[in-house]
Structures are given as structure tokens and as C-alpha cells.
Enzyme design. Structure first.
Site, PDB file in Angstrom:
ATOM      1  N   ASN A   7       0.868  -1.172   0.000  1.00 25.20           N
ATOM      2  CA  ASN A   7       0.000   0.000   0.000  1.00 25.20           C
ATOM      3  C   ASN A   7       0.912   1.231   0.000  1.00 25.20           C
ATOM      4  O   ASN A   7       1.543   1.537   1.012  1.00 25.20           O
ATOM      5  CB  ASN A   7      -0.886  -0.038   1.243  1.00 25.20           C
ATOM      6  CG  ASN A   7      -1.896   1.104   1.262  1.00 25.20           C
ATOM      7  OD1 ASN A   7      -1.805   2.039   0.462  1.00 25.20           O
ATOM      8  ND2 ASN A   7      -2.843   1.025   2.174  1.00 25.20           N
ATOM      9  N   ARG A  88      -2.331  -2.206  -3.605  1.00 23.22           N
ATOM     10  CA  ARG A  88      -3.599  -1.517  -3.389  1.00 23.22           C
ATOM     11  C   ARG A  88      -3.615  -0.306  -4.321  1.00 23.22           C
ATOM     12  O   ARG A  88      -2.715   0.543  -4.252  1.00 23.22           O
ATOM     13  CB  ARG A  88      -3.704  -1.047  -1.943  1.00 23.22           C
ATOM     14  CG  ARG A  88      -4.981  -0.286  -1.710  1.00 23.22           C
ATOM     15  CD  ARG A  88      -4.785   0.832  -0.748  1.00 23.22           C
ATOM     16  NE  ARG A  88      -6.049   1.521  -0.541  1.00 23.22           N
ATOM     17  CZ  ARG A  88      -6.151   2.692   0.054  1.00 23.22           C
ATOM     18  NH1 ARG A  88      -5.085   3.308   0.510  1.00 23.22           N
ATOM     19  NH2 ARG A  88      -7.313   3.264   0.187  1.00 23.22           N
ATOM     20  N   HIS A 177     -13.075   2.181  -0.226  1.00 22.02           N
ATOM     21  CA  HIS A 177     -13.002   1.088   0.769  1.00 22.02           C
ATOM     22  C   HIS A 177     -13.543  -0.224   0.204  1.00 22.02           C
ATOM     23  O   HIS A 177     -13.964  -1.107   0.955  1.00 22.02           O
ATOM     24  CB  HIS A 177     -13.828   1.397   2.038  1.00 22.02           C
ATOM     25  CG  HIS A 177     -13.306   2.514   2.884  1.00 22.02           C
ATOM     26  ND1 HIS A 177     -14.126   3.407   3.516  1.00 22.02           N
ATOM     27  CD2 HIS A 177     -12.045   2.874   3.214  1.00 22.02           C
ATOM     28  CE1 HIS A 177     -13.406   4.273   4.196  1.00 22.02           C
ATOM     29  NE2 HIS A 177     -12.127   3.976   4.025  1.00 22.02           N
ATOM     30  N   GLY A 207     -11.410   7.342   8.272  1.00 22.56           N
ATOM     31  CA  GLY A 207     -12.327   7.479   7.144  1.00 22.56           C
ATOM     32  C   GLY A 207     -13.449   6.485   7.381  1.00 22.56           C
ATOM     33  O   GLY A 207     -13.288   5.562   8.175  1.00 22.56           O
ATOM     34  N   ARG A 236     -13.519  14.426   8.103  1.00 18.12           N
ATOM     35  CA  ARG A 236     -14.340  14.791   6.937  1.00 18.12           C
ATOM     36  C   ARG A 236     -15.784  15.014   7.359  1.00 18.12           C
ATOM     37  O   ARG A 236     -16.308  14.314   8.221  1.00 18.12           O
ATOM     38  CB  ARG A 236     -14.305  13.678   5.885  1.00 18.12           C
ATOM     39  CG  ARG A 236     -12.953  13.461   5.255  1.00 18.12           C
ATOM     40  CD  ARG A 236     -13.082  12.552   4.025  1.00 18.12           C
ATOM     41  NE  ARG A 236     -11.782  12.096   3.571  1.00 18.12           N
ATOM     42  CZ  ARG A 236     -11.420  10.818   3.552  1.00 18.12           C
ATOM     43  NH1 ARG A 236     -12.250   9.869   3.916  1.00 18.12           N
ATOM     44  NH2 ARG A 236     -10.223  10.485   3.116  1.00 18.12           N
ATOM     45  N   GLU A 379      -7.671  -5.831   4.541  1.00 12.31           N
ATOM     46  CA  GLU A 379      -7.511  -5.478   3.130  1.00 12.31           C
ATOM     47  C   GLU A 379      -6.241  -6.104   2.551  1.00 12.31           C
ATOM     48  O   GLU A 379      -6.205  -6.494   1.384  1.00 12.31           O
ATOM     49  CB  GLU A 379      -7.464  -3.950   2.982  1.00 12.31           C
ATOM     50  CG  GLU A 379      -8.818  -3.318   3.231  1.00 12.31           C
ATOM     51  CD  GLU A 379      -8.749  -1.862   3.639  1.00 12.31           C
ATOM     52  OE1 GLU A 379      -8.283  -1.591   4.775  1.00 12.31           O
ATOM     53  OE2 GLU A 379      -9.144  -0.995   2.852  1.00 12.31           O
TER      54      GLU A 379
HETATM   55  P1  ADP Z   1      -7.995   4.716   8.938  1.00 13.41           P
HETATM   56  O1  ADP Z   1      -9.260   5.164   8.278  1.00 13.41           O
HETATM   57  O2  ADP Z   1      -6.954   5.777   9.020  1.00 13.41           O
HETATM   58  O3  ADP Z   1      -7.506   3.359   8.456  1.00 13.41           O
HETATM   59  P2  ADP Z   1      -8.631   3.282  11.367  1.00 13.41           P
HETATM   60  O4  ADP Z   1      -9.518   2.268  10.744  1.00 13.41           O
HETATM   61  O5  ADP Z   1      -7.333   2.842  11.920  1.00 13.41           O
HETATM   62  O6  ADP Z   1      -8.421   4.535  10.440  1.00 13.41           O
HETATM   63  O7  ADP Z   1      -9.475   3.961  12.539  1.00 13.41           O
HETATM   64  C1  ADP Z   1      -8.946   4.961  13.339  1.00 13.41           C
HETATM   65  C2  ADP Z   1     -10.040   5.340  14.329  1.00 13.41           C
HETATM   66  O8  ADP Z   1     -10.298   4.200  15.155  1.00 13.41           O
HETATM   67  C3  ADP Z   1      -9.644   6.480  15.248  1.00 13.41           C
HETATM   68  O9  ADP Z   1     -10.670   7.457  15.256  1.00 13.41           O
HETATM   69  C4  ADP Z   1      -9.607   5.840  16.600  1.00 13.41           C
HETATM   70  O10 ADP Z   1     -10.198   6.668  17.538  1.00 13.41           O
HETATM   71  C5  ADP Z   1     -10.525   4.643  16.457  1.00 13.41           C
HETATM   72  N1  ADP Z   1     -10.188   3.665  17.489  1.00 13.41           N
HETATM   73  C6  ADP Z   1      -9.158   2.833  17.536  1.00 13.41           C
HETATM   74  N2  ADP Z   1      -9.158   2.144  18.714  1.00 13.41           N
HETATM   75  C7  ADP Z   1     -10.244   2.575  19.398  1.00 13.41           C
HETATM   76  C8  ADP Z   1     -10.829   2.286  20.656  1.00 13.41           C
HETATM   77  N3  ADP Z   1     -10.287   1.397  21.472  1.00 13.41           N
HETATM   78  N4  ADP Z   1     -11.952   2.939  21.022  1.00 13.41           N
HETATM   79  C9  ADP Z   1     -12.508   3.857  20.214  1.00 13.41           C
HETATM   80  N5  ADP Z   1     -12.024   4.173  19.012  1.00 13.41           N
HETATM   81  C10 ADP Z   1     -10.909   3.554  18.606  1.00 13.41           C
END
Ligand code: ADP
Length: 393
Positions: A7, A88, A177, A207, A236, A379
Site C-alpha cells: 500500500n 492496493r 473502501h 475514514g 471529513r 484489506e
Molecule cells: P484509517 O481510516 O486511518 O484506516 P482506522 O480504521 O485505523 O483509520 O481507525 C482509526 C479510528 O479508530 C480512530 O478514530 C480511533 O479513535 C478509532 N479507534 C481505535 N481504537 C479505538 C478504541 N479502542 N476505542 C474507540 N475508538 C478507537
């Protein structure tokens, strides 16, 4: 068979090396700040983690270091062990409905479609070219984020705007996605042991997008022409009235791209809370009765519920709802709040079962009208599976 999933971002490169005999991850890692001062890499393997600063002037440098390190660290004994490389790719417009073997035409198309994904498509090309240089004889496969959504019908993908915008400029819903939603669809299909099911897949991370899936195919998805559309996200806005844009331009003396930048980077949880884009921080502030954080959280939940309700009707009901990605996999209170707002559909959540993070678990009660699951997305594995499939054909 060993397959590497890649990626590439404009200044980063993430990889996962899979042993496809059992789909296990042999090693994974991240090269960061490529072309910027302070470049470094992290490689995880065998429970160990190596992190080092190293000068990386280009993606070609990053790939060279990666391949050298795979051998130096004894992760593989020869580059000949790498049977395929899966990339990706973000935007395949309406030309790519599924994953493809990468050839010159694919690279030319990525370039042609770069106006649709100005940050991602050029980075994807850098990644492809770097591996082509380092491993010219290893087949490469491209897995597009947009491909899964190509099964939407024209009523869904067309906007109610002058038709010529679509015809002349490609203005339509593409969705993103797709690789994650397809992974969820395949996992659900396997779990249910049947091809016919109505699924609402909620990929809610930084996202976020929600996809309505019938019998494994995408029927509608919440992101649109760009990833800015749909639900509210970390930074966003999601859907807004487009007339807000020229109004704010005038009020704040900004140009259109500055306002779009505000909508992409300074809106969502971050914009509403004036505090953080991270759901963990928002929930902590909610615990302190911070009013802006509470409204941000509630709006976030409301937008997810809006889309689930819309897709419930579109699919003529739903058999399964899945939560995935950062918030979906980890945020126990957010999942609970969403499910409680879906009570009118007969959704019932089991609070004990919901007390999980990052595992495949059914969190609904046995008498819930819809089965609700947490399924961690993967993914990288999906990319490796497609790569294996295409190079074996
Ligand atoms: P991306 O879209 O960058 O791939 P991710 O899927 O890693 O993002 O998601 C990131 C989000 O997941 C952040 O907003 C983070 O707050 C949330 N997150 C991760 N762990 C937790 C948790 N234990 N409780 C609440 N939210 C979480």
C-alpha cells in the site's frame, strides 16, 4: 507461495508478506517519511520489531531497503521466494470492475485517472515502478478500492445533475473502501455458508463508509465521487448542502480548494468537537460532559444510523450488519449506541458479547431481528488472495 501486499502513499509504503499456504503473515511493516527528513522503517516479524532511521530519497530506495532487510533479517532466504506482488490501487474509474494483472495499460490508466484521486494514484504508480525495477520478473496485481462498487446500478451511481457532467467529465458515485467491504462480504458468505444474504457493512475508522450488499455484490455505498461524501468521519464532513461552499468562500475569503480542504481535514469529529479526530479522545471528553464532544459523538452515530436505515429499505431488510475498521472493531460504546438507535428494526445487542475489541464476534442477541457482528477487516489479505488467484490463472 509467498505474496507481498503493498500500500503506497505519497511518502509511505506499507507491506505485509503472506505465506499463502495458510494465509499467515510472515512479516509486515511501514516505511515512512520517504523523500522527507527523518525517514525510517519498521519491520515486524516473529514477534520482533525492528525500527531504524535510514535515508530514503524515493520509493525505489524504500523497496531496495525492504528487500535487503527481508533477506538480512532471515525472513526469506532469496528474493526468488516472492511469487507475486499485490498493490492496493485507489481509483480505477468505471474501467476496472475487478483486480487485474498489472501491465503498461494499467499504469497509463492510473495516470489518466489521477484527476479523480490526485494524492493516491500518482503514489500507486511510484510503488508499482519501484517494484518493477527491483523485481522485474515477479508478476504484479492491482486491487482497486473502487472496483467492488462497480455493480451499483445507474439510478444509484448517477447524481441528479446535468447528464453531460457524467458523460463529459465522469461525475458519478464511485465509492471507496471496496477491498474492505468485499473482505467483509466474503467473510459473511463463508460464515453463513450461503450465497444469498442482505448485508450492511459499516467500515468506520478515521475514514468511513457504509455499503449495502446483496448476495455478495455492492448495491449502494455512502462515499461518492470522492471519499468526502457519506457519513461523518474523523476529519471529513460527509454529506453537506453544496451551497455552503460558495457561502463560506465569500464569508472567509477562501477559494474552493481551501474550503474543500476544510471539509476534508478540519471537519467531522475534529471540526465539531474543536478537539480531536480520534474517537477515543472524543469519548473521553464525553465522559467529562464536554458539550461539543457529546454533539460530535451523537452526530457521528446519527449519520451511521441514517445510512443503515436507508440501506435496510434498499435491501428489503437485512440479515447481517457488520462493524469493522478502527471505531467499528474497537469502540464498544459507539457500537452500543448505534445498535440502540436501531431498536425499531428489532436489533438487540448483547452487552456482554459487545464487550470485545478486534475479534470476530456476534454481538446481537439470539432474538435480534438482524445478526450484528464485529469482523476485523483485512484489506492486505484480500489483496494477497487476489494476487494469488490472478497469478495462478
Ligand atoms: P484509517 O481510516 O486511518 O484506516 P482506522 O480504521 O485505523 O483509520 O481507525 C482509526 C479510528 O479508530 C480512530 O478514530 C480511533 O479513535 C478509532 N479507534 C481505535 N481504537 C479505538 C478504541 N479502542 N476505542 C474507540 N475508538 C478507537
Amino acid at each position: 507461495m509467498k505474496i507481498i501486499s503493498i500500500n503506497t502513499g505519497s511518502s509511505s509504503l506499507k507491506f505485509s508478506l503472506f505465506n499463502m499456504d495458510d494465509e499467515s503473515v510472515i512479516a509486515s511493516g511501514l516505511f515512512e517519511r520517504i523523500g522527507i527528513e527523518g525517514s525510517n522503517y519498521t519491520i515486524k516479524f516473529n514477534g520482533e520489531k525492528v525500527n531504524q532511521q535510514v535515508e530514503l530519497n524515493s520509493h525505489v530506495d524504500a523497496v531496495k531497503v525492504l528487500l535487503d532487510k527481508l533477506i538480512d533479517l532471515g525472513i526469506i532466504s532469496s528474493l526468488n521466494e516472492i511469487d507475486g506482488i499485490g498493490h492496493r490501487l485507489v481509483h480505477g474509474k468505471d474501467k476496472y470492475r475487478e483486480s487485474v494483472l498489472i501491465n503498461d495499460e494499467v499504469v497509463e490508466d492510473l495516470d489518466k485517472f489521477k484527476c479523480f484521486a490526485p494524492l493516491h494514484n500518482p503514489a500507486n504508480i511510484l510503488g508499482i515502478n519501484a517494484f518493477k525495477e527491483a523485481l522485474p520478473n515477479v508478476p504484479m496485481v492491482g486491487v482497486f478500492d473502487t472496483a467492488f462498487h462497480q455493480t451499483m446500478d445507474s439510478t444509484t451511481y448517477l447524481y441528479a445533475v446535468p447528464y453531460s457532467w457524467y458523460q463529459n467529465h465522469g461525475v458519478r458515485k464511485y465509492g471507496f473502501h471496496g477491498t474492505s467491504h468485499r473482505y467483509i462480504a466474503e467473510t459473511v458468505k463463508e460464515m453463513l455458508g450461503k450465497d444469498e444474504f442482505r448485508l450492511i457493512s459499516c467500515h468506520i475508522g478515521n475514514g468511513g463508509s457504509i455499503t449495502a450488499i446483496k448476495d455478495g455484490k455492492c448495491v449502494d455505498t455512502s462515499m461518492g465521487f470522492t471519499p468526502l461524501a457519506g457519513i461523518m468521519m474523523g476529519t471529513r464532513s460527509g454529506d453537506i448542502d453544496p451551497s455552503i461552499i460558495p457561502y463560506v468562500m465569500e464569508q472567509e475569503g477562501k477559494n474552493a480548494s481551501e474550503v474543500i480542504d476544510d471539509l476534508n481535514k478540519r471537519s467531522g469529529l475534529f471540526g465539531m468537537s474543536e478537539y480531536s479526530s480520534d474517537m477515543r479522545d472524543i469519548l473521553e471528553k464525553c465522559g467529562q460532559q464536554d458539550e461539543k464532544a457529546i454533539v460530535a459523538r451523537d452526530k457521528y452515530v446519527r449519520r451511521v444510523v441514517d445510512y443503515i436505515a436507508q440501506y435496510y429499505v434498499l435491501l428489503g431488510g437485512a440479515d447481517v450488519i457488520v462493524f469493522t475498521a478502527g471505531v467499528g472493531e474497537n469502540s464498544i460504546p459507539v457500537r452500543r449506541q448505534i445498535c440502540e438507535e436501531l431498536a425499531c428494526f428489532g436489533v438487540k445487542i448483547d452487552l456482554d458479547k459487545n464487550n470485545v475489541r478486534g475479534e470476530v464476534v456476534k454481538i446481537s442477541t439470539d432474538d435480534s431481528s438482524i445478526d450484528v457482528y464485529v469482523i476485523p477487516t483485512d484489506e492486505e489479505l484480500m489483496i494477497a488472495r487476489d494476487t494469488l488467484h490472478l497469478i495462478n490463472r
